[in-house]
Design an enzyme around this catalytic site. Sequence first.
Site, PDB file in Angstrom:
ATOM      1  CG  HIS A   7      -0.240  -0.225   2.514  1.00 45.10           C
ATOM      2  ND1 HIS A   7       0.075  -1.498   2.946  1.00 45.10           N
ATOM      3  CD2 HIS A   7       0.218   0.633   3.455  1.00 45.10           C
ATOM      4  CE1 HIS A   7       0.689  -1.402   4.117  1.00 45.10           C
ATOM      5  NE2 HIS A   7       0.805  -0.131   4.442  1.00 45.10           N
ATOM      6  CG  HIS A  48       0.975   5.144   4.297  1.00 48.82           C
ATOM      7  ND1 HIS A  48       0.116   5.072   5.372  1.00 48.82           N
ATOM      8  CD2 HIS A  48       1.721   4.012   4.345  1.00 48.82           C
ATOM      9  CE1 HIS A  48       0.337   3.943   6.041  1.00 48.82           C
ATOM     10  NE2 HIS A  48       1.305   3.279   5.432  1.00 48.82           N
TER      11      HIS A  48
HETATM   12  P1  5GP Z   1       1.830   0.191   7.373  1.00 49.39           P
HETATM   13  O1  5GP Z   1       2.275   0.382   8.776  1.00 49.39           O
HETATM   14  O2  5GP Z   1       1.762  -1.273   7.005  1.00 49.39           O
HETATM   15  O3  5GP Z   1       2.614   0.994   6.365  1.00 49.39           O
HETATM   16  O4  5GP Z   1       0.383   0.804   7.295  1.00 49.39           O
HETATM   17  C1  5GP Z   1      -0.779   0.089   7.495  1.00 49.39           C
HETATM   18  C2  5GP Z   1      -1.870   1.100   7.659  1.00 49.39           C
HETATM   19  O5  5GP Z   1      -3.109   0.425   7.559  1.00 49.39           O
HETATM   20  C3  5GP Z   1      -1.856   1.796   9.014  1.00 49.39           C
HETATM   21  O6  5GP Z   1      -1.654   3.201   8.815  1.00 49.39           O
HETATM   22  C4  5GP Z   1      -3.216   1.487   9.608  1.00 49.39           C
HETATM   23  O7  5GP Z   1      -3.804   2.580  10.227  1.00 49.39           O
HETATM   24  C5  5GP Z   1      -4.028   1.047   8.403  1.00 49.39           C
HETATM   25  N1  5GP Z   1      -5.048   0.075   8.731  1.00 49.39           N
HETATM   26  C6  5GP Z   1      -4.868  -1.081   9.413  1.00 49.39           C
HETATM   27  N2  5GP Z   1      -6.033  -1.752   9.499  1.00 49.39           N
HETATM   28  C7  5GP Z   1      -6.951  -1.003   8.834  1.00 49.39           C
HETATM   29  C8  5GP Z   1      -8.352  -1.187   8.582  1.00 49.39           C
HETATM   30  O8  5GP Z   1      -8.979  -2.154   8.969  1.00 49.39           O
HETATM   31  N3  5GP Z   1      -8.966  -0.206   7.870  1.00 49.39           N
HETATM   32  C9  5GP Z   1      -8.306   0.891   7.401  1.00 49.39           C
HETATM   33  N4  5GP Z   1      -9.016   1.787   6.718  1.00 49.39           N
HETATM   34  N5  5GP Z   1      -6.996   1.099   7.634  1.00 49.39           N
HETATM   35  C10 5GP Z   1      -6.329   0.158   8.343  1.00 49.39           C
END
Ligand code: 5GP
Length: 140
Positions: free
Chosen positions: A99, A101
């Site tokens: 993903h 951001h």
């Molecule tokens: P990472 O730390 O892997 O780069 O980011 C994962 C992101 O996914 C985090 O910013 C977290 O807030 C978001 N996230 C995790 N679970 C969910 C969810 O169930 N729904 C949404 N909309 N965001 C999520």
Amino acid sequence: MNEDCIFCKIVNGDIPAFRVYEDEHVLAFLDITQGTRGHTLLVPKKHVENAYGLSEEDAAMLFKRVPKIARAIKHAFDPIGLNIINNNDQPLQSVFHVHIHLIPRYASDGMVLSMKDRQDEYGKEDYEAVRKAIKESLGH
Ligand code: 5GP
Ligand code: ZN
């Protein structure tokens, strides 16, 4: 579709999300944390764990949608700037469905994201060693 993946479930509509953009290949939805107002995630509909596993075609498919979402966020919230971030591997990555951001930035938004300037620690040989390490790995 990976049965254990929360973003696959969101893509599939099995769990709800605030969807802002969708087409055949990608979905953009609000990050639940809203680190800043408008914080959005862009994901491929196909399950790929992280950037290391993306084919060039999948990467192109995903990244080509970034400007459209970025412009929409800029237009909607008039931020002072926007960070585009992709975390790969633990401990940086918490959801293992690749993903991007998109994080609009506002004055005094409390988000810390600054590069450290280490130029003082690097001589010509150091840059050369780093360049060589990456260049040599490109074939692997
Ligand atoms: P990472 O730390 O892997 O780069 O980011 C994962 C992101 O996914 C985090 O910013 C977290 O807030 C978001 N996230 C995790 N679970 C969910 C969810 O169930 N729904 C949404 N909309 N965001 C999520
Ligand atoms: Zn997934």
